[in-house]
Design an enzyme around this catalytic site. Structure first.
Site, PDB file in Angstrom:
ATOM      1  N   GLU A 248      40.333  14.282  16.241  1.00 56.67           N
ATOM      2  CA  GLU A 248      40.050  15.336  17.080  1.00 56.67           C
ATOM      3  C   GLU A 248      41.253  15.586  18.279  1.00 56.67           C
ATOM      4  OE1 GLU A 248      36.119  15.393  18.403  1.00 56.67           O
ATOM      5  OE2 GLU A 248      35.324  15.716  16.216  1.00 56.67           O
ATOM      6  N   GLU A 382      33.809  14.032   9.352  1.00 54.10           N
ATOM      7  CA  GLU A 382      32.666  13.765  10.150  1.00 54.10           C
ATOM      8  C   GLU A 382      31.744  14.933   9.825  1.00 54.10           C
ATOM      9  OE1 GLU A 382      33.151  12.841  14.248  1.00 54.10           O
ATOM     10  OE2 GLU A 382      35.133  11.641  14.123  1.00 54.10           O
TER      11      GLU A 382
HETATM   12  O1  AHR Z   1      30.666  10.835  15.575  1.00 50.61           O
HETATM   13  C1  AHR Z   1      30.441  10.865  17.029  1.00 50.61           C
HETATM   14  C2  AHR Z   1      31.853  11.528  17.589  1.00 50.61           C
HETATM   15  O2  AHR Z   1      31.796  12.995  17.173  1.00 50.61           O
HETATM   16  C3  AHR Z   1      33.046  11.156  17.103  1.00 50.61           C
HETATM   17  O3  AHR Z   1      33.461  10.096  17.811  1.00 50.61           O
HETATM   18  C4  AHR Z   1      34.101  12.205  17.402  1.00 50.61           C
HETATM   19  O4  AHR Z   1      35.227  12.350  16.698  1.00 50.61           O
HETATM   20  C5  AHR Z   1      33.287  13.542  17.449  1.00 50.61           C
HETATM   21  O5  AHR Z   1      33.363  14.490  18.062  1.00 50.61           O
END
Ligand code: AHR
Length: 578
Positions: A248, A382
């Site tokens: 990110e 994610e």
């Molecule tokens: O999964 C939790 C968080 O969500 C991670 O650290 C980040 O990459 C995302 O914003």
């Protein structure tokens, strides 16, 4: 209440004290009626079924009331479905069943790592119960150490006899003991039989730091770093199958613009090398660039920028994947409860989660423009449900319960990834243990497997199987303002040639009678497992661990016909024996 039946130009209105109003949707193959404020749809698969229904309804007016007043859960809907095994196409990459373990809350510490001196049974500090449970999932890869944590992680703090104690500012500001570092992570992977997907620090690290970490991990020749690795207990080079270049980077990873990120990406992909001799050819480490975090224009812009740069790349840099993050959250900050909710929250969350289809399609289309050969994978590294933290927990630890709703959500997302298997070749649910949509919850020595865990277990046969198209009209499940497909399905042929079918019945009130016609296969029997529970928010707890667990199910098979009943709010996986 009114009960109205319309067929062509004819309408019958029945009045009866009480409960029912209904509308016959003329020209279609379904009847819609409402009962006690809830709406139902009865679908007819053939005119010969529809005609008597219409005749009966119009002749006898309110006689339908008797049919409709049957308890809703036992009024089965019919879905006809066809599967042609000879149309098997793209492989479902087992990496879409990947996991994510971040240094966050009790994900790593307590969840995986208890230390060798713990009274909790462990092997070199790693919990034995967790390892056994994860082995059964055949976890293909684990993404580590973050997440946002990765862009503040300095690998040297986590090797050697003396660990550097730091803080974890992203997640509660707690002490990070660094007792779980590179060797412990690789040992954990070895114990569960998974590959490493390591995210290197682009936000606050340097290309040199990342390059040295990879040399430490992978060099076979006796460099100083390789010798240090051996001195720390691992003579042979490790395998690192995937490398995330930042996390990110548009947000917690450094607030970079696409151009700034691209300049970093080119440097990192050039200098961060995998030296493992077994990974120089076909088994090469995949380099994964930071990609979009949603569907809005800004994210399309990010995907465009990275993919345009990829198309115009020089020989000296390359990527194999573009990451995408998308949580089912509803609205930020997360406010949906993870337990103690009803049908409204159930249907809303499923509606949100189905946006994944659009998101994947949209970014795949952008990628297609610059990479028509689909060399770069879309890596959804994610995904999952992100709800309000459980009351009484540290909000920085992202603790939530995991219900039957999450099982259904997981199946729907896995189906979407499999349907886009030509582009989506890796995905990582967030997160593995005790954090967000977890497989497993722990409390000291106790452990419980979540409904999501069971979906991943039931889907194991889809790993590396070949996608088989399925045609069906799902019908509609309506709750208030929300309308959703009533059913979802996935079919695949495994490496031994066996057909596997997965069904999700989203409707929490009505069962579905699936009538499948099979082509390209002569079936003898079909059986498998189904997962459901008493309520949409049913969970497994440490005291009642078997509320949502799979139970056996079998289908009726005659030659090319397969009949199967899906319970309301359920996920079912069956295999077809020839
Ligand atoms: O999964 C939790 C968080 O969500 C991670 O650290 C980040 O990459 C995302 O914003």
């Amino acid at each position: 209440m009114l009960f109205t039946l319309t067929s062509g130009s004819r309408t019958t209105v029945c009045k009866r004290k009480g409960e029912l109003s209904a509308v016959w949707a003329s020209g279609g193959s379904f009847a819609k009626y409402s009962l006690l404020g809830r709406r139902f749809t009865r679908r007819f698969t053939a005119l010969r079924q529809k005609a008597p229904f219409v005749r009966r309804a119009l002749l006898f007016g309110c006689t339908l009331i008797a049919e409709a007043t049957i308890a809703p859960a036992v009024v089965a809907q019919k879905v006809q479905l066809s599967v042609d095994v000879s149309k098997a196409s793209v492989k479902i990459d087992r990496n879409i069943f990947g996991q994510f373990a971040e240094h966050l809350g009790h994900g790593v510490y307590e969840g995986i790592w208890v230390g060798p001196d713990s009274t909790i049974p462990n092997t070199r500090g790693i919990r034995n119960d967790i390892v056994a449970a994860l082995r059964a999932l055949k976890v293909p890869n684990v993404r580590w150490p973050g997440g946002c944590f990765a862009d503040e992680y300095h690998w040297r703090t986590g090797i050697g006899a003396q660990r550097v104690v730091t803080l974890n500012p992203n997640w509660g500001g707690v002490i990070e003991p660094n007792t779980f570092g590179t060797h412990e992570f690789m040992d954990f992977l070895d114990q569960i039989g998974a590959e490493a997907y390591i995210s290197v620090n682009v936000g606050s690290g340097t290309p040199r730091e990342a390059a040295e970490w990879l040399e430490y991990l992978t060099a076979a020749q006796p460099t100083t770093l390789a010798k240090e690795r051996a001195a720390n207990g691992h003579q042979a080079p490790y395998r690192v199958s995937s490398l995330g270049i930042g996390n990110e980077s548009w947000g917690c990873g450094g607030n970079m613009t696409p151009d700034y990120y691209l300049s970093q990406l080119k440097i990192y992909t050039r200098f961060v090398r995998n030296f493992n001799p077994s990974q120089q050819d076909k088994q090469q480490m995949l380099k994964i660039a930071v990609g979009p975090g949603g569907s809005e224009t800004e994210w399309a812009y990010w995907t465009e920028a990275v993919m345009r740069a990829y198309q115009n790349r020089q020989w000296s840099w390359d990527i194999n994947g573009l990451s995408m993050h998308s949580y089912t959250v509803g609205h930020w900050p997360p406010s949906f409860a993870s337990v103690g909710f009803g049908e409204t929250e159930y249907s809303k969350i499923l509606k949100f989660t189905l946006e994944m289809e659009d998101l994947v399609s949209k970014h795949s289309a952008i990628m297609d423009k610059y990479d028509p050969q689909k060399k770069v994978a879309l890596v959804v590294d994610e995904w999952g449900a992100w709800y309000a933290p459980l009351p009484g927990t540290n909000p920085g630890f992202l603790v939530q319960q995991n219900s039957l709703r999450d099982a259904i959500l997981a199946a729907l997302n896995l189906n979407i990834f499999a349907h886009h298997g030509d582009r989506v070749r890796m995905a990582n649910i967030a997160q593995m243990i005790n954090v967000l949509q977890a497989m497993i919850l722990t409390d000291k020595e106790k452990m419980v497997l979540t409904p999501t865990y069971y979906v991943f277990k039931m889907y194991v046969p889809f790993q590396e199987a070949t996608f088989v198209p399925v045609a069906f009209d799902a019908g509609t499940y309506v709750h208030g303002e929300i309308s959703l497909p009533r059913m979802d399905a996935l079919a695949a042929k495994d490496t031994a040639g066996k057909l596997w079918l997965a069904f999700t019945n989203l409707d929490p009130n009505q069962s579905i009678e699936v009538e499948a016609s099979l082509a390209g296969i002569i079936a003898r029997s079909a059986a498998g497992e189904t997962l459901t529970g008493p309520k949409v928010d049913s969970v497994n707890t440490f005291d009642a661990a078997k509320t949502v667990v799979p139970k056996p199910i079998s289908a009726k098979v005659e030659g090319r016909k397969l009949d199967l009943t899906l319970e309301p709010k359920s996920v079912t996986v069956i295999s077809v024996e020839q």
